[in-house]
Design a protein around this motif. Structure first.
Motif, PDB file in Angstrom:
ATOM      1  N   VAL A  89       0.841  -1.199   0.000  1.00  0.00           N
ATOM      2  CA  VAL A  89       0.000   0.000   0.000  1.00  0.00           C
ATOM      3  C   VAL A  89       0.872   1.243   0.000  1.00  0.00           C
ATOM      4  CG1 VAL A  89      -1.686   1.366   1.295  1.00  0.00           C
ATOM      5  CG2 VAL A  89      -1.933  -1.119   1.165  1.00  0.00           C
ATOM      6  N   ARG A  90       0.526   2.164  -0.876  1.00  0.00           N
ATOM      7  CA  ARG A  90       1.151   3.481  -0.856  1.00  0.00           C
ATOM      8  C   ARG A  90       0.175   4.426  -0.152  1.00  0.00           C
ATOM      9  NH1 ARG A  90       5.271   5.243  -3.718  1.00  0.00           N
ATOM     10  NH2 ARG A  90       5.080   3.492  -5.191  1.00  0.00           N
ATOM     11  N   TYR A  91       0.605   4.974   0.962  1.00  0.00           N
ATOM     12  CA  TYR A  91      -0.289   5.797   1.783  1.00  0.00           C
ATOM     13  C   TYR A  91      -0.292   7.233   1.249  1.00  0.00           C
ATOM     14  CZ  TYR A  91      -1.003   1.890   4.885  1.00  0.00           C
ATOM     15  OH  TYR A  91      -1.387   0.654   5.403  1.00  0.00           O
ATOM     16  N   ASP A  92      -1.095   7.417   0.219  1.00  0.00           N
ATOM     17  CA  ASP A  92      -1.159   8.699  -0.477  1.00  0.00           C
ATOM     18  C   ASP A  92      -2.608   9.152  -0.679  1.00  0.00           C
ATOM     19  OD1 ASP A  92      -1.959   6.739  -2.232  1.00  0.00           O
ATOM     20  OD2 ASP A  92      -0.557   7.258  -3.836  1.00  0.00           O
ATOM     21  N   GLY A  93      -3.524   8.640   0.128  1.00  0.00           N
ATOM     22  CA  GLY A  93      -4.938   8.919  -0.064  1.00  0.00           C
ATOM     23  C   GLY A  93      -5.330  10.354   0.232  1.00  0.00           C
ATOM     24  N   PRO A  94      -6.377  10.861  -0.421  1.00  0.00           N
ATOM     25  CA  PRO A  94      -6.793  12.255  -0.239  1.00  0.00           C
ATOM     26  C   PRO A  94      -7.366  12.564   1.133  1.00  0.00           C
ATOM     27  CG  PRO A  94      -8.375  11.059  -1.592  1.00  0.00           C
ATOM     28  CD  PRO A  94      -7.196  10.159  -1.426  1.00  0.00           C
ATOM     29  N   ASP A  95      -7.729  11.535   1.896  1.00  0.00           N
ATOM     30  CA  ASP A  95      -8.305  11.766   3.225  1.00  0.00           C
ATOM     31  C   ASP A  95      -7.335  11.421   4.357  1.00  0.00           C
ATOM     32  OD1 ASP A  95     -10.806  12.487   2.074  1.00  0.00           O
ATOM     33  OD2 ASP A  95     -11.282  10.357   1.843  1.00  0.00           O
ATOM     34  N   LEU A  96      -6.071  11.222   4.017  1.00  0.00           N
ATOM     35  CA  LEU A  96      -5.095  10.832   5.042  1.00  0.00           C
ATOM     36  C   LEU A  96      -5.004  11.893   6.139  1.00  0.00           C
ATOM     37  CD1 LEU A  96      -2.939   8.821   5.974  1.00  0.00           C
ATOM     38  CD2 LEU A  96      -1.282  10.031   4.538  1.00  0.00           C
ATOM     39  N   GLU A  97      -4.943  13.169   5.749  1.00  0.00           N
ATOM     40  CA  GLU A  97      -4.847  14.234   6.746  1.00  0.00           C
ATOM     41  C   GLU A  97      -6.143  14.345   7.554  1.00  0.00           C
ATOM     42  OE1 GLU A  97      -3.561  17.930   5.166  1.00  0.00           O
ATOM     43  OE2 GLU A  97      -1.604  17.162   4.507  1.00  0.00           O
ATOM     44  N   LEU A  98      -7.297  14.135   6.918  1.00  0.00           N
ATOM     45  CA  LEU A  98      -8.574  14.168   7.636  1.00  0.00           C
ATOM     46  C   LEU A  98      -8.625  13.071   8.686  1.00  0.00           C
ATOM     47  CD1 LEU A  98     -11.552  14.979   8.075  1.00  0.00           C
ATOM     48  CD2 LEU A  98     -12.138  13.487   6.140  1.00  0.00           C
ATOM     49  N   VAL A  99      -8.204  11.877   8.328  1.00  0.00           N
ATOM     50  CA  VAL A  99      -8.200  10.761   9.277  1.00  0.00           C
ATOM     51  C   VAL A  99      -7.245  11.062  10.434  1.00  0.00           C
ATOM     52  CG1 VAL A  99      -7.580   8.330   9.581  1.00  0.00           C
ATOM     53  CG2 VAL A  99      -8.895   9.040   7.576  1.00  0.00           C
ATOM     54  N   ALA A 100      -6.083  11.630  10.124  1.00  0.00           N
ATOM     55  CA  ALA A 100      -5.122  11.968  11.179  1.00  0.00           C
ATOM     56  C   ALA A 100      -5.685  13.030  12.104  1.00  0.00           C
ATOM     57  CB  ALA A 100      -3.816  12.452  10.538  1.00  0.00           C
ATOM     58  N   ARG A 101      -6.295  14.059  11.525  1.00  0.00           N
ATOM     59  CA  ARG A 101      -6.865  15.135  12.336  1.00  0.00           C
ATOM     60  C   ARG A 101      -7.998  14.619  13.232  1.00  0.00           C
ATOM     61  NH1 ARG A 101      -7.496  18.162   8.423  1.00  0.00           N
ATOM     62  NH2 ARG A 101      -9.723  17.976   7.992  1.00  0.00           N
ATOM     63  N   THR A 102      -8.839  13.769  12.688  1.00  0.00           N
ATOM     64  CA  THR A 102      -9.949  13.208  13.470  1.00  0.00           C
ATOM     65  C   THR A 102      -9.439  12.324  14.590  1.00  0.00           C
ATOM     66  OG1 THR A 102     -11.357  13.243  11.493  1.00  0.00           O
ATOM     67  CG2 THR A 102     -12.073  11.862  13.320  1.00  0.00           C
ATOM     68  N   VAL A 202      -4.993 -10.581   6.362  1.00  0.00           N
ATOM     69  CA  VAL A 202      -4.372  -9.605   5.467  1.00  0.00           C
ATOM     70  C   VAL A 202      -3.438  -8.698   6.253  1.00  0.00           C
ATOM     71  CG1 VAL A 202      -4.774  -7.679   3.883  1.00  0.00           C
ATOM     72  CG2 VAL A 202      -6.345  -9.633   3.893  1.00  0.00           C
ATOM     73  N   ARG A 203      -2.246  -8.526   5.731  1.00  0.00           N
ATOM     74  CA  ARG A 203      -1.297  -7.536   6.257  1.00  0.00           C
ATOM     75  C   ARG A 203      -0.995  -6.530   5.154  1.00  0.00           C
ATOM     76  NH1 ARG A 203       1.041  -8.972  11.076  1.00  0.00           N
ATOM     77  NH2 ARG A 203       0.909 -11.169  11.679  1.00  0.00           N
ATOM     78  N   PHE A 204      -0.678  -5.296   5.555  1.00  0.00           N
ATOM     79  CA  PHE A 204      -0.309  -4.274   4.598  1.00  0.00           C
ATOM     80  C   PHE A 204       1.154  -3.921   4.744  1.00  0.00           C
ATOM     81  CE2 PHE A 204      -4.951  -3.146   5.048  1.00  0.00           C
ATOM     82  CZ  PHE A 204      -5.300  -3.606   3.786  1.00  0.00           C
ATOM     83  N   GLU A 205       1.830  -3.821   3.608  1.00  0.00           N
ATOM     84  CA  GLU A 205       3.241  -3.447   3.564  1.00  0.00           C
ATOM     85  C   GLU A 205       3.338  -2.026   3.001  1.00  0.00           C
ATOM     86  OE1 GLU A 205       7.434  -5.082   1.635  1.00  0.00           O
ATOM     87  OE2 GLU A 205       5.510  -5.843   0.929  1.00  0.00           O
ATOM     88  N   VAL A 206       4.036  -1.166   3.699  1.00  0.00           N
ATOM     89  CA  VAL A 206       4.131   0.240   3.292  1.00  0.00           C
ATOM     90  C   VAL A 206       5.071   0.369   2.101  1.00  0.00           C
ATOM     91  CG1 VAL A 206       4.723   2.579   4.027  1.00  0.00           C
ATOM     92  CG2 VAL A 206       3.720   0.959   5.669  1.00  0.00           C
ATOM     93  N   VAL A 207       4.583   1.045   1.059  1.00  0.00           N
ATOM     94  CA  VAL A 207       5.404   1.369  -0.120  1.00  0.00           C
ATOM     95  C   VAL A 207       5.760   2.846  -0.034  1.00  0.00           C
ATOM     96  CG1 VAL A 207       5.469   1.517  -2.623  1.00  0.00           C
ATOM     97  CG2 VAL A 207       4.302  -0.393  -1.520  1.00  0.00           C
TER      98      VAL A 207
END
Length: 208
Positions: A89-102, A202-207
Motif C-alpha cells: 500500500v502506498r499511503y497517499d490517499g486524499p483523506d489521510l490528513e482528515l483521518v489523522a486530524r480526526t 491480510v497484512r499491509f506493507e508500506v510502499v
C-alpha cells in the motif's frame, strides 16, 4: 445467543450480536464440512452480524447447522489454518490528513497504525472482490464522508466504521481514503475471481 430465520427451503439465516461471533460460526461450520460432519453444506455467506447457510436441496443439513450453532461456544472458535496475504500500500490517499486530524495523531502515525494491524476478511459485499477487513485500530474507526464521492479509483484503500477495505474497481463511495494498492482484487479470468475470501488474514506493507 443465536437467532435463526428460515430463508426458503434450503437456507438458514443466523443472527448474532457481534462480528466475532459471525467469524467463529463461519469457522465452525467450515470445519464441520471439511471433516465430513456437514456434507450437505453448499454455501456460507457471512455478513456484519449474520451468517446465511445454504444446504443441498432435500437434505436435513439445516437441522445439523441449527444444532451445531446452538451448542457452540462462539467465544472460543476452532483453530484453523487461515491463508495470509501481504498487500503493498502506498499511503497517499486524499483523506489521510482528515483521518489523522480526526484521530488526533500525525499522518505518519495513521500509516503505522493501519499497516501494523493484522486484518481478517470478515465478509465480502458491495462490489465483486470488495472485502470488509476487521481488525482496524480504534483510532482509525471513523465515520464515512458526509458527501460520498461519485467516483473512487480502483485500488483505493479506505476506512469506515470498524472496517478497512480496498476498492476492487472504480465506483462511487464514501469511505475515507488513506492509500492505494495495485493488487488486482477481482479478475473474472482468475479462479476464484476474487482475491480475498472470508477468513483470510491480510497484512499491509508500506510502499514509500
Amino acid at each position: 445467543m443465536v437467532e435463526f430465520r428460515r430463508c426458503g427451503q434450503d437456507g438458514l439465516l443466523a443472527e448474532f450480536r457481534e462480528l466475532s461471533e459471525v467469524d467463529a460460526a463461519r469457522a465452525l461450520l467450515t470445519a464441520a464440512a471439511e471433516r465430513g460432519a456437514l456434507p450437505e453444506l453448499a454455501e456460507l455467506l457471512p455478513g456484519a452480524r449474520t451468517l446465511l447457510a445454504v444446504v443441498q436441496p432435500g437434505s436435513r443439513g439445516l437441522d445439523t447447522i441449527r444444532e451445531l450453532l446452538s451448542e457452540a461456544d462462539l467465544t472460543d472458535p476452532p483453530a484453523r489454518d487461515s491463508r495470509e496475504l501481504t498487500l503493498a500500500v502506498r499511503y497517499d490517499g486524499p483523506d489521510l490528513e482528515l483521518v489523522a486530524r480526526t484521530a488526533g495523531v500525525s499522518t505518519s502515525e495513521v500509516v503505522a497504525l493501519h499497516a501494523d494491524s493484522l486484518y481478517t476478511v470478515a465478509f465480502c459485499g458491495f462490489a465483486p472482490g470488495f472485502g470488509y477487513l476487521s481488525g482496524l485500530h480504534p483510532l482509525l474507526q471513523q465515520p464515512r464522508l458526509e458527501s460520498p464521492r461519485t467516483s473512487v479509483p480502483a485500488g483505493a484503500v479506505g476506512v469506515a466504521g470498524e472496517f478497512s477495505a480496498i476498492y476492487p474497481g472504480s465506483s462511487p463511495g464514501g469511505w475515507r481514503l488513506i492509500g492505494s494498492c495495485a493488487a488486482p482484487l477481482f479478475d473474472p479470468r482468475r479462479e476464484p475471481p476474487a482475491l480475498l475470501s472470508p477468513g483470510d488474514r491480510v497484512r499491509f506493507e508500506v510502499v514509500r
